[in-house]
Design an enzyme around this catalytic site. Structure first.
Site, mmCIF file in Angstrom:
data_model
loop_
_atom_site.group_PDB
_atom_site.id
_atom_site.type_symbol
_atom_site.label_atom_id
_atom_site.label_comp_id
_atom_site.label_asym_id
_atom_site.label_seq_id
_atom_site.Cartn_x
_atom_site.Cartn_y
_atom_site.Cartn_z
ATOM 1 N N ARG A 117 0.707 -1.292 -0.135
ATOM 2 C CA ARG A 117 -0.065 0.129 -0.117
ATOM 3 C C ARG A 117 0.814 1.087 0.008
ATOM 4 N NH1 ARG A 117 -4.911 2.067 -1.659
ATOM 5 N NH2 ARG A 117 -6.062 2.930 0.366
ATOM 6 N N THR A 421 -9.381 0.439 -9.692
ATOM 7 C CA THR A 421 -8.616 -0.620 -9.175
ATOM 8 C C THR A 421 -8.761 -1.845 -10.173
ATOM 9 O OG1 THR A 421 -8.959 -0.084 -7.092
ATOM 10 C CG2 THR A 421 -7.864 -2.047 -7.415
ATOM 11 N N THR A 439 -3.921 -0.872 -7.581
ATOM 12 C CA THR A 439 -4.758 0.290 -7.821
ATOM 13 C C THR A 439 -4.004 1.284 -8.063
ATOM 14 O OG1 THR A 439 -6.625 1.389 -7.037
ATOM 15 C CG2 THR A 439 -4.945 0.673 -5.508
ATOM 16 N N SER A 484 -7.881 0.704 3.004
ATOM 17 C CA SER A 484 -8.262 0.212 1.571
ATOM 18 C C SER A 484 -9.450 -0.824 1.862
ATOM 19 C CB SER A 484 -7.248 -0.378 0.987
ATOM 20 O OG SER A 484 -7.497 -1.070 -0.030
ATOM 21 N N SER A 485 -10.248 -0.945 0.791
ATOM 22 C CA SER A 485 -11.148 -1.957 0.826
ATOM 23 C C SER A 485 -10.834 -3.285 0.010
ATOM 24 C CB SER A 485 -12.416 -1.529 0.015
ATOM 25 O OG SER A 485 -12.994 -0.346 1.017
ATOM 26 N N GLY A 505 -13.179 -2.344 -7.342
ATOM 27 C CA GLY A 505 -14.724 -1.460 -6.927
ATOM 28 C C GLY A 505 -14.581 -0.848 -5.739
ATOM 29 N N GLY A 506 -13.610 -0.252 -5.376
ATOM 30 C CA GLY A 506 -13.587 0.602 -4.140
ATOM 31 C C GLY A 506 -14.207 -0.091 -2.995
#
Length: 608
Positions: A117, A421, A439, A484-485, A505-506
């Site tokens: 990340r 993403t 992403t 983050s998701s 997809g967030g």
């Protein structure tokens, strides 16, 4: 009796079998394998043996397939595919971004992960997104989306190096070679690339380096034309020759920092393009983190995902733990989906309350994934009636499983995580498995192409809460990773992998992964059916966003439970998955229609 994953029997098409026919050698991947500009086929489902890959792009899947056919393993294929994504899907991912890499090691039987990340620059202030003139946050669009202020230190190149060092058999140079060739020789522009360029046209026109690359002659590249990116090809060669140090140190790092601090703004633009504070020292200091995965047991399966700063692993896991308190196998589809919506609301309430970068805030991961906590939360799920939304968070630090009285109405924080993403899945002949989500955040990231380097920088810092609060676990802080998701997931049964899946997809990634697991495990769908089924994205809001096909199929029944669905014309998620059946039989699936469909390939197609 719990439901088993059954054996598949469908065969791949003859055309695919002919394409993949040939012996596998142990030699290095030959760049000539990708010289043709003819588009590889889009194959949403393939079954067979010897390894498989799935992605949202046929060129990417072809590169992964060729890596496996030439003796590379799942990690080699995943890194080669990710590098190709940076060429053919540059608005979703690339070396200017970050992601999470989940790996199952067949030799040890362990699931391990890499946190790649992005991090906030060391000089960023916690009020960087606040307008000092008003004391309020700048508008998300257009002020924060485009420009340097939202750029986090990229983690993707370091992720590739770390993954190859830990599990790969190919060098980074070899893994980059096919993508370098595609960048140099070009790929065929499809409808999605064209439409996403148009979507970003105003932003791209505001930046000279970006418009020069993606708007040649002021226009988006035409569908069917060949798009080339020689600057990116040269950047990949620089990294191949010098290792990731050539990205994080030296001239390339200086160019990245300069683009962040002084974005190449076009003369006359009226679009806000705020500068950022990232320095070359921030890049040199970046490190990926080897993290233990999070896991839950669900109806006899062990579900592994990413730990914080990812919220996907804990939120998917908590939702499943709540659902496990109910016998969904005896219920009809609308009843199961009612439970899914309600359990998701409870888990999303806890996500908002607790999830952030665990290196900076105390995230009660053990509590969130504890069956006793899930039992306590499940007390609030009425099997016949939807709860008033938003629901409140539970106490994941103090719980005893005893039903609690519902608290005051909860709060749904503003979620600015973009539904962009991308995701890929790879399995090799030895049984190693990779699930990798990566992403840039927004479609088109920050909009900044590093001049002369051919890649877009992320705008991941917008994943922090826009308004600072000292009690918010996702508050902006220097060196911190934004929540983050992303939810790359590997499923084991009796210690062996049976399924790997993930999605872009967030925040809807969490819903997509959860619903696919419910479809497969509780509703008994095949993995092909599970990925194609219509989706909803319940996130603790008064109205649940749902695809029109979901509304058409279940809207009336769910209204009877008290749910309000809000149809969306946009796809929810765009998943990839590979199921590992008895005897090593692989079923690789990609989206059949969402975002134009993906491509799933196997090394030895069944029936060939």
């Amino acid at each position: 009796m719990r439901k088993k994953f059954p054996v598949r029997s469908s065969a791949a098409t003859g055309a695919l079998a002919l394409l993949l026919a040939g012996a596998i050698s142990a030699g290095p991947l030959d760049a000539a394998a990708t010289e043709t500009k003819a588009e590889p086929p889009k194959v949403p489902t393939s079954t067979g043996y010897g390894g498989a890959v799935s992605s949202l792009d046929p060129v990417v899947s072809e590169i992964g397939l060729q890596m496996l056919r030439r003796g590379g393993n799942a990690t080699d294929a995943a890194v080669a595919m990710a590098a190709a994504i940076g060429v053919t899907d540059p608005y979703s991912a690339g070396i200017g971004g970050g992601g999470f890499f989940v790996h199952y090691d067949a030799a040890s039987g362990e699931v391990e992960t890499i946190d790649g990340r992005e991090t906030a620059p060391s000089a960023i202030e916690h009020d960087a997104f606040i307008d000092p003139a008003t004391g309020k946050s700048y508008p998300f669009y257009p002020d924060l989306v485009t420009g340097g202020v939202s750029v986090g230190v990229p983690g993707t190149p370091a992720t590739w190096e770390r993954a190859l060092d830990r599990w790969g058999t190919r060098s980074l140079s070899e893994a980059l070679r096919p993508a370098t060739n595609v960048a140099e020789e070009g790929f065929v522009v499809d409808k999605l690339f064209y439409e996403q360029t148009l979507l970003n046209q105003a932003r791209f026109q505001a930046l000279t380096s970006t418009s020069d690359l993606f708007l040649p002659g002021g226009q988006a590249p035409a569908i069917g034309s060949v798009f080339r990116n020689p600057d990116l090809a040269q950047t990949y060669r620089t990294i191949a020759n010098g290792g990731v140090e050539a990205f994080y140190e030296g001239a390339l790092a200086q160019d990245i920092a300069a683009a962040v601090q002084a974005p190449p703004v076009a003369a006359g633009t009226t679009l806000p393009v705020p500068a950022g504070s990232m320095t070359a020292e921030d890049l040199a200091a970046y490190e990926v983190v080897d993290r233990d995965p999070v896991s839950v047991s669900y109806r006899g399966y062990d579900i592994f995902g990413m730990a914080p700063p990812a919220s996907g692993g804990t939120t998917v896991g908590e939702t499943l733990n709540i659902l496990e308190q109910f016998d969904l196998g005896s219920q009809d589809d609308p009843a199961v989906l009612h439970h899914y919506i309600e359990a998701s609301a409870l888990a999303f309430a806890d996500r908002a309350a607790y999830l952030g970068d665990g290196d900076f805030v105390d995230v009660p991961v053990a509590g969130l994934l504890d069956d006793t906590f899930a039992k306590e939360r499940a007390c609030l799920l009425d099997p016949t009636t939807a709860a008033a939304k938003p629901v409140t968070a539970g106490d994941a630090r103090s719980y005893d499983g005893v039903c609690a009285t519902p608290g005051a109405e909860g709060i749904v924080p503003e979620d600015t995580e973009s539904p962009s993403t991308t995701n890929l899945t790879a399995v090799d002949r030895w049984g190693n498995v990779v699930e990798y989500t990566l992403t840039l955040e927004q479609i088109g990231g920050s909009g900044i192409v590093v001049p002369g380097r051919g890649f877009i920088l992320n705008n991941e810092l917008t994943d922090f809460s826009i308004e600072y609060s000292a009690t918010d676990p996702n508050r902006l802080e220097a060196g911190k990773r934004p929540r983050s998701s992303m939810a790359p997931t590997i499923v084991l049964e009796d210690g062996r992998p049976v399924l790997a899946l993930g999605s872009p997809g967030g925040s809807q990634i969490i819903n997509t992964v959860t619903q696919m697991l419910i479809n497969r495990i509780d509703l008994g769908m095949t993995i092909e059916e599970a990925i194609a089924a219509p989706r909803a994205a319940p996130q603790n809001s008064v109205r649940t966003i749902a695809e029109q096909a979901f509304v058409d199929s279940y809207g009336t029944a769910l209204t009877g439970y008290g749910h309000t669905l809000r149809p969306t014309a946009n796809a929810i998620g765009a998943a990839t998955a590979i199921e590992i059946g008895p005897g090593g039989r692989l079923t690789a699936v990609a989206e059949p229609t969402r975002l134009g469909g993906g491509s799933a390939r196997v090394v030895w197609p069944a029936g060939s």
